[in-house]
Each structure stands twice: as C-alpha cells, then as structure tokens.
Design an enzyme around this catalytic site. Structure first.
Site, short mmCIF file in Angstrom:
data_model
loop_
_atom_site.label_atom_id
_atom_site.label_comp_id
_atom_site.label_asym_id
_atom_site.label_seq_id
_atom_site.Cartn_x
_atom_site.Cartn_y
_atom_site.Cartn_z
N HIS A 146 0.83 -1.22 0.00
CA HIS A 146 0.00 0.00 0.00
C HIS A 146 0.86 1.26 0.00
O HIS A 146 1.96 1.29 0.55
CB HIS A 146 -1.02 0.00 1.13
CG HIS A 146 -0.47 0.01 2.52
ND1 HIS A 146 -0.16 1.17 3.20
CD2 HIS A 146 -0.20 -0.99 3.39
CE1 HIS A 146 0.26 0.89 4.40
NE2 HIS A 146 0.27 -0.43 4.56
N ASP A 195 -0.29 4.41 1.00
CA ASP A 195 -0.59 5.40 2.03
C ASP A 195 0.23 5.16 3.30
O ASP A 195 0.67 4.03 3.57
CB ASP A 195 -2.10 5.42 2.37
CG ASP A 195 -2.65 4.05 2.73
OD1 ASP A 195 -2.28 3.05 2.09
OD2 ASP A 195 -3.44 3.98 3.69
N ASP A 242 6.21 0.46 6.92
CA ASP A 242 4.78 0.27 6.61
C ASP A 242 4.34 1.24 5.53
O ASP A 242 4.01 2.37 5.83
CB ASP A 242 3.97 0.47 7.89
CG ASP A 242 2.49 0.22 7.70
OD1 ASP A 242 2.11 -0.38 6.68
OD2 ASP A 242 1.71 0.64 8.57
N GLU A 276 -5.06 1.81 2.49
CA GLU A 276 -5.06 0.62 3.34
C GLU A 276 -5.28 0.99 4.80
O GLU A 276 -5.96 0.28 5.54
CB GLU A 276 -3.73 -0.14 3.19
CG GLU A 276 -3.72 -1.51 3.85
CD GLU A 276 -3.37 -1.49 5.34
OE1 GLU A 276 -3.70 -2.44 6.04
OE2 GLU A 276 -2.78 -0.49 5.81
N HIS A 324 3.72 2.78 12.37
CA HIS A 324 2.85 3.76 13.04
C HIS A 324 3.53 4.45 14.22
O HIS A 324 2.95 5.32 14.85
CB HIS A 324 1.52 3.14 13.52
CG HIS A 324 0.69 2.58 12.39
ND1 HIS A 324 -0.68 2.51 12.44
CD2 HIS A 324 1.03 2.09 11.18
CE1 HIS A 324 -1.13 1.97 11.31
NE2 HIS A 324 -0.11 1.71 10.54
#
Ligand SMILES: [Zn+2]
Length: 408
Positions: free
Chosen positions: A93, A95, A126, A160, A382
């Site tokens: 992904h 984003d 990520d 995502e 994150h």
C-alpha cells in the site's frame, strides 16, 4: 545459477533501496480522513521511477474521491511477464499514517536517514519495506534478462490504513484482476524472525453501545436511573461472555480465544453531583472464526435485555465495524511455497498463524482469493522513528524472487 545472479543483483541494489525509500517517504501520502491529500503524487513518482528502470507495463485503476486534489486515489499494477502460466501478486500500500507527535521524532519523518543498517522515516517499514522488496525482486529479473517462471504483478494500492474503500475494496468491486489460482502475498505484517505467515483473521466486531436512563441529582439517585452504572454492569457481562458463551481455543491465533473488550468511553455528565442519564461505550470484539458474528450479537442482545430489566434503562447499539473473514488454508500452495522460500533465504521454519483481525487480507479472502500476509518486520509501523532494516528489505526481496519462480 539464476538464483546466484538474481540474488547478487538484489544485494547490489542496497544503495538504490535507500534512494527509493527516500523518494517515497518524501511525499507524504496521508489519507484525507487524517487531513492529508492522498497518494496520487507518490504513485506518480513511483511510476516514473519504475519506467526509468525499464518496468514499463503499468496500468492504473484510479478510484474517485472528491475529497483529494485531482479527485482520484491511485491503484496501479506493474506487470513483468513470466515464462509460464502462473501468476504472483505482491500487493503493497502507498498510504502512510500521519507522523503523530513530532517532538517524539529524532529526525524529520519525511526525510529518510540511514544509520547502522537501518533507515528511518514515516512509511519506511509500513509499507515501503514490502513495496521496495517487491520492486527490487522484479527489477533483478529484468536487469538480469531472466524471465520469472510466474508472471509478476506488483499491485500498489491506496487507502489501506483507513479501511481500503478507495484501495483494494474498490479494485475487487470494479475490476476482475485476480484469478483463483493466483499466488497472492501481502508484505505488510510479520515478526522480527520472519517465521510467521498470516493466513487467517478473527472475525471483527466493533460496537457503539448507548445506555439511556434518567438523569437526576446525585444526592437522590433513586429518583433517576444511572445509565453509567447500568453500562458498567453491561460491560462486565459482555466481557464475561468470553468464558461463558465463546470458550473455544484455536492455537492458530494469539491469544487463542475470542476476546470481547470494552474499550472507548465517551464522557457523560461534566459534574460529579449528577446521576448520568446517558452513557456511551464501545466494544472491540475479536472472534474466533468458528463463531459467526451473529452468534455474538445474539448473546449480546440477551445481556442487553437482562441489564434493561435490572436497571430500568434502554440499551441500543450501532455496528461501527463488522468483518467476517474466510481463512486461507494452511495447506494452500502460496503457504507451502512461501515456507520453502523463507527457509531457503532466512534458514527458519515458518508457520501459518491467525491474527486479531482488521487487515486488508480479509477482503481478498472473502472474495475467494487465497492470500498470505508476511514480511520480516521489526514492527515499528505507526510509531515515531519508524525504521526498517536494509538486510530485511534485501532478504524479503530474495524470498519474493523465489516466489516469482527460479529453480531452487
Ligand atoms: Zn501497512
């Protein structure tokens, strides 16, 4: 022979991996739900990077979204033709989540920094670790002039992090890209040892529960009906159903049981001396696949009625999220092949696992396509100072190259 050539080509790409990661992190691809402008510019930059290196078969499947400049969210597929009939999808992904509290970052989240074999920046793990690994595996075949056994489909999706409405859900709804016998790997979750392959998810249910009683002065509680007190009773009863109604254990998952957790709590009255007439709390339920979500809702309804009767309140609920997920069989070809590839590259025996739910794999599985989620990841996603190991990007890339199909 081919294996050595491909692997050494991947190893040679170390510097270029940092360059690609730096380029991708420099364009914050944040969802409009989180105050960003989406992934379009990042997708454009990736496309021209790929075209500049000879991967030119790229098709876009943009999803309309009036909230972003240009009105579209990007989904794109880069294809590298294979020698045989089989196909391998590597879905990553575009984003990223917002950087969060900036004072916790030691470096600029959108400027990648390399230090002692790791790179730091928002998105580097990520999902740009998975994205980069897939790109450099494909590029190695292209540069060596070797056809992979399987046709390689690099799928880059939007959205995502915020539920995939504009990403893979859109792609599944509007385009028929996948075939049932395709191998699908989503390199977006995993552990530091690289030996966990996610094949299944628990069913997910998020509920907003509103309890209505009767507000009154705190000195005369009998004149009202305390919605907060009733809600506390209810939260304990719902949680207690974990043991009494859904006791099954399944070793594929960690924890190995159904979990029914009261989580978010909204404020009720602003002062201490008022009996609250309304209360709102939330439940996060992660349910073993053997229990349909409806069976949980049925048990919850019984608890609602019991609390209504005992406390003289009214209880209503709204479903915030509900995802039921079909599992990929631990014996599916993609699992077997990936286990072999992981052992060959990393020297560890991998095992299929189930997770708590809510990842993007469920959409594909529910549409009838076996997929697995895997990466050798240190799980800094994150967080502030998100980082990725260059050795892991190289190793994951080799695993993906083996899946693309070499003699090994
Ligand atoms: Zn991710």
């Amino acid at each position: 022979m081919n294996r050595e050539r491909i692997f050494s080509e991947i190893e040679k790409s170390r510097g270029e991996m940092v360059e690609l990661e730096s380029l991708l992190s420099s364009i914050p691809a944040i969802s409009p739900d989180s105050g960003g402008t989406g992934e379009w510019d990042k997708a454009l930059a990736l496309e021209s990077w790929l075209i500049g290196r000879g991967i030119t078969d790229i098709v876009w499947y943009p999803c309309p979204d009036p909230r972003v400049p240009g009105g579209k969210r990007p989904n794109l597929v880069a294809t590298l033709p294979g020698a045989g009939e089989g196909r391998l999808w590597l879905m990553s992904h575009l984003d990223v989540v917002p950087p969060g509290e900036m004072s916790l970052w030691k470096t600029d989240p959108f400027k990648v920094v390399e230090s002692e074999g790791r790179i730091y920046g928002r998105g580097v793990e990520d999902d740009q670790q998975g994205l980069s690994s897939s790109v450099f595996a494909a590029l190695a075949f292209h540069r060596c002039g070797i056809k992979p056994a399987r046709t390689v489909k690099l799928l880059f999706v939007a959205d995502e992090e915020m539920g995939s409405d504009y990403g893979v859900q859109y792609v599944l709804r509007e385009h028929s890209l996948f075939r049932p016998d395709d191998l699908i790997l989503i390199p977006d979750s995993g552990c530091s040892a690289g030996n966990e392959i996610e094949v299944a998810e628990k069913n997910l249910l998020w509920l907003k529960i509103t309890t209505k009683g009767k507000q009154c002065h705190g000195s005369v509680p009998d004149e009202g009906r305390n919605a907060f007190l009733a809600a506390c009773d209810l939260a304990l009863r719902l949680h207690g159903l974990e043991k009494s109604a859904f006791p099954a254990r399944d070793g594929l998952f960690l924890p190995d049981r159904t979990t029914l957790s009261p989580t978010k709590k909204e404020a009720n009255v602003p002062n201490v001396n008022t009996i609250p007439g309304e209360d709102v709390f939330y439940m996060d339920c992660r349910i073993l696949p053997e229990y349909p979500v409806d069976s949980v809702l049925a048990e919850f309804s019984k608890a609602f009625r019991a609390v209504e009767e005992e406390h003289g309140v009214k209880i209503g609920y709204e479903i915030e999220q509900r995802v039921e997920s079909r599992a990929t069989s631990p014996r599916a070809p993609v699992v077997t092949l990936l286990c072999e590839a992981i052992e060959s590259v990393y020297g560890v025996k991998a095992k299929p696992i189930g997770i708590g739910g809510g990842t993007v794999g469920a959409f594909l599985r529910n549409a009838g396509f076996d997929c697995v989620v895997w990466g050798k990841l240190d799980e800094t996603a994150h967080q502030p100072n998100e980082s990725a190991s260059l050795d892991n990007i190289i190793g994951d890339s080799k695993v993906m190259a083996l899946l693309m199909g070499l003699e090994y």
